[in-house]
Write an enzyme that holds these catalytic residues in place. Structure first.
Site, short mmCIF file in Angstrom:
data_model
loop_
_atom_site.label_atom_id
_atom_site.label_comp_id
_atom_site.label_asym_id
_atom_site.label_seq_id
_atom_site.Cartn_x
_atom_site.Cartn_y
_atom_site.Cartn_z
N GLY A 227 0.88 -1.20 -0.01
CA GLY A 227 0.00 -0.04 -0.01
C GLY A 227 0.83 1.32 -0.14
O GLY A 227 2.02 1.38 -0.72
N ASP A 229 2.00 5.10 2.21
CA ASP A 229 2.61 5.31 3.59
C ASP A 229 1.78 5.26 4.54
O ASP A 229 2.05 5.21 5.70
CB ASP A 229 3.19 7.03 3.27
CG ASP A 229 4.40 6.91 2.37
OD1 ASP A 229 4.92 6.19 2.00
OD2 ASP A 229 4.71 8.08 1.68
N ASN A 233 2.20 3.59 8.18
CA ASN A 233 2.11 4.25 9.40
C ASN A 233 0.87 3.50 10.35
O ASN A 233 1.10 3.45 11.47
CB ASN A 233 1.71 5.53 8.87
CG ASN A 233 1.32 6.58 10.20
OD1 ASN A 233 2.42 6.57 10.94
ND2 ASN A 233 0.37 7.20 10.34
#
Length: 593
Positions: A227, A229, A233
């Site tokens: 995917g 950032d 995260n």
């Protein structure tokens, strides 16, 4: 035609000279011809004896896997991810017939195939899979080579054997599932087991990683995000919120005074920085009580067998997002195949992580610390307004950021705030900024201090302890700001080829605090234009302050914006942040030169 089938066994030259061969023999090599093949401790080498064709041909690709070319002469064991015995059959047909070739009747034989990687000569950061096929008319000979090669491959102990994979089907151009389907055969070929979870909603990956037991987590060598950032995260926060034990960064001062002096800098003298991480076996809750005692931890029933930093467990990222800044900074390419191959080969680098603590949501709110972690960037003002505005146009896909950015730029809002940061080195960025900007614009000078982070970076691998971890000077900046940004890494992406801070490093233990003071819209446009240029100088403006630091605090006044923490909106009246050097390990090699 007779071929030598004798084998020579040997060891590495103890005198430090050229390595001796462990095995040698003659083989037919697919699309190349007859070769002398030698196995040494560091790789597989071959030398052409007779060619299928008198034409110097380059390698070709089939389903993205490249075959041998006559210019290839070796492959390192560290670049090999599988050895495959494929029994009796045809050696790959030649691309151009050679009537004089003596091996036309010998195209059927026993074969084995070596799967590895090769780096692009034009773009060294790009990796592609490559396969070399070797044939011999003796099955036992082929099997002996396969066994010996597998023994050598088994000595590559830093490679993952089992991975937990999260796939976000809606990230970027909504092609996360297709990208995983394209790279999965590489993991299967390399015998890497994967457990795949397709996310169904925002926060799915974070919740899964928060609730996973250490027993299950220890059964994996790492976790991979397919995917952008944002997904990375989520996974990062899901793991660290309950497993990273460290005291909070300093809390913003609470003097109850309104800032009336714009762009004023005040030096507050030397202070001692944060204490060492806690050694308690308990976990720290992501939302603590109002007590400020850092030694108090919550959620004692949560598994605490695995914690961070952790040498064994690594994170991986296969890009399919809107910007993919993390993967570009850590591999040098926005390429799913390159990322997959670096994961399979067990590449490793350390990555700094920033801990962001929101102390108060609004001025009237109670003191309730909320922790977030970021691997790339946290921004206020322009950055927060863009992420807030873009949420209204999510249906537009990645283009929504351009549209939202244009709207926010035209509004040209500034916000009153106070920022206090730890000054860890004499400030050089803003001395003579106007003169440097003019020279840089005309190409008359280049900044000699810009040393970008590269693979095997000497700065990131240095064990030198910064003076900032012993004693630092606290500096307070008051004023109106168009934006406030804290970059952990350079944040390179396709729209900012050098990133926000070109010389930011992946694991040097520093944050880059960027303060954009209120200025005319045309000047801010000039700054943004420099960001979009390769070799631009976005920090060389009088209204831009760039401070290298280990921690900072923030307090807003009057009308407030929001914080953008790696794409997540965080409303905060009081906030502080600190960086942890090399907190996590990543399946990546760093960008090549």
């Amino acid at each position: 035609m007779e071929r030598d089938t004798d084998f020579i066994r040997g060891d590495d030259d103890g005198g430090g000279g050229e390595k001796k061969s462990i095995l040698t023999s003659s083989f037919f090599m697919g699309q190349v011809g007859e070769v002398n093949l030698g196995l040494k401790s560091d790789g597989l080498y071959w030398e052409l004896i007779e060619s299928f064709s008198d034409v110097n041909e380059e390698s070709t690709s089939c389903f993205g896997i490249w075959s041998a070319s006559k210019t290839d002469t070796y492959i390192r064991i560290s670049d090999v991810y599988d050895i495959e015995f494929i029994d009796w059959g045809l050696v790959h047909e030649t691309r151009k017939a050679n009537p004089g070739c003596l091996v036309g009747h010998l195209t059927e034989m026993y074969r084995f195939r070596v799967h590895g990687v090769q780096r692009s000569k034009a773009q060294p950061c790009l990796w592609t899979p490559v396969a070399y096929t070797f044939g011999h008319d003796d099955k036992q000979t082929c099997q002996l080579w396969v066994n010996q090669l597998k023994t050598c491959l088994g000595m590559e102990i830093d490679r993952p054997k089992s991975l937990l994979v999260f796939v976000n089907p809606r990230s970027g151009k909504r092609n996360g599932r297709r990208i995983w389907e394209n790279v999965y055969p590489l993991f299967s070929q390399a015998k890497v087991k994967t457990k795949v979870i397709v996310t169904e909603r925002a926060g799915h990956a974070c919740d899964a990683m928060t609730s996973i037991t250490s027993r299950e987590l220890n059964s994996y060598d790492g976790v991979v995000a397919v995917g952008g950032d944002g997904l990375f995260n989520e996974i990062l926060n899901g793991l660290l919120l309950s497993r990273h034990k460290a005291p909070y960064p300093p809390m913003p001062p609470d003097n109850g005074q309104t800032v009336n002096i714009h762009n004023d800098i005040e030096e507050l003298g030397p202070i001692v920085t944060m204490a060492e991480p806690l050694v308690s076996g308990e976990d720290e809750s992501p939302l603590l009580s109002s007590s400020l005692d850092d030694t108090e931890v919550a959620n004692p029933n949560h598994d605490s067998e695995i914690s961070f930093p952790n040498e064994r467990f690594r994170f991986g990222l296969i890009p399919s997002g809107s910007t993919d800044a993390i993967v570009i900074c850590t591999t040098g390419a926005r390429d799913p195949v390159t990322s997959a191959l670096q994961i399979i080969l067990g590449e490793r680098l350390r990555l700094d992580i920033a801990q962001v603590v929101r102390w108060k949501t609004l001025r009237t709110s109670k003191l309730e610390p909320l922790v977030r972690y970021t691997a790339s960037f946290a921004g206020y003002g322009f950055y927060g307004d863009v992420i807030t505005e873009s949420e209204k146009y999510r249906w537009m896909g990645p283009k929504r950021y351009d549209y939202a950015g244009t709207k926010v730029f035209l509004k040209h809002r500034s916000y009153e705030a106070e920022v206090t940061y730890m000054e860890v080195e004499p400030e050089k960025t803003n001395i003579g900024a106007n003169g440097r900007r003019i020279k840089a614009f005309w190409g008359l000078s280049k900044d000699p201090e810009r040393v970008p982070c590269r693979a095997k970076c000497s700065i990131c691998n240095s064990n030198i302890t910064s003076d900032a971890q012993q004693e630092s000077k606290l500096v307070r900046v008051k004023g109106r700001f168009l934006s406030i940004g804290a970059a952990v890494i350079s944040c390179r992406n396709e729209k900012a080829p050098d990133g926000l801070v070109a010389d930011a490093h992946l694991s040097d233990g520093f944050l880059h605090l960027i303060l954009i003071k209120d200025c005319p819209r045309a000047f801010y446009l000039w700054h943004l234009t420099q960001l979009a240029r390769k070799g631009g100088t976005p920090l060389n403006f009088d209204f831009v302050e760039h401070h290298k630091t280990t921690a900072f605090t923030f307090t807003s006044f009057g009308e407030e914006s929001v914080w953008n923490v790696d794409g997540e909106v965080l409303v905060a009246h009081k906030l502080s942040a600190q960086v942890f050097r090399g907190l996590i390990n990543l399946f990546a090699s760093g960008p090549e030169t």
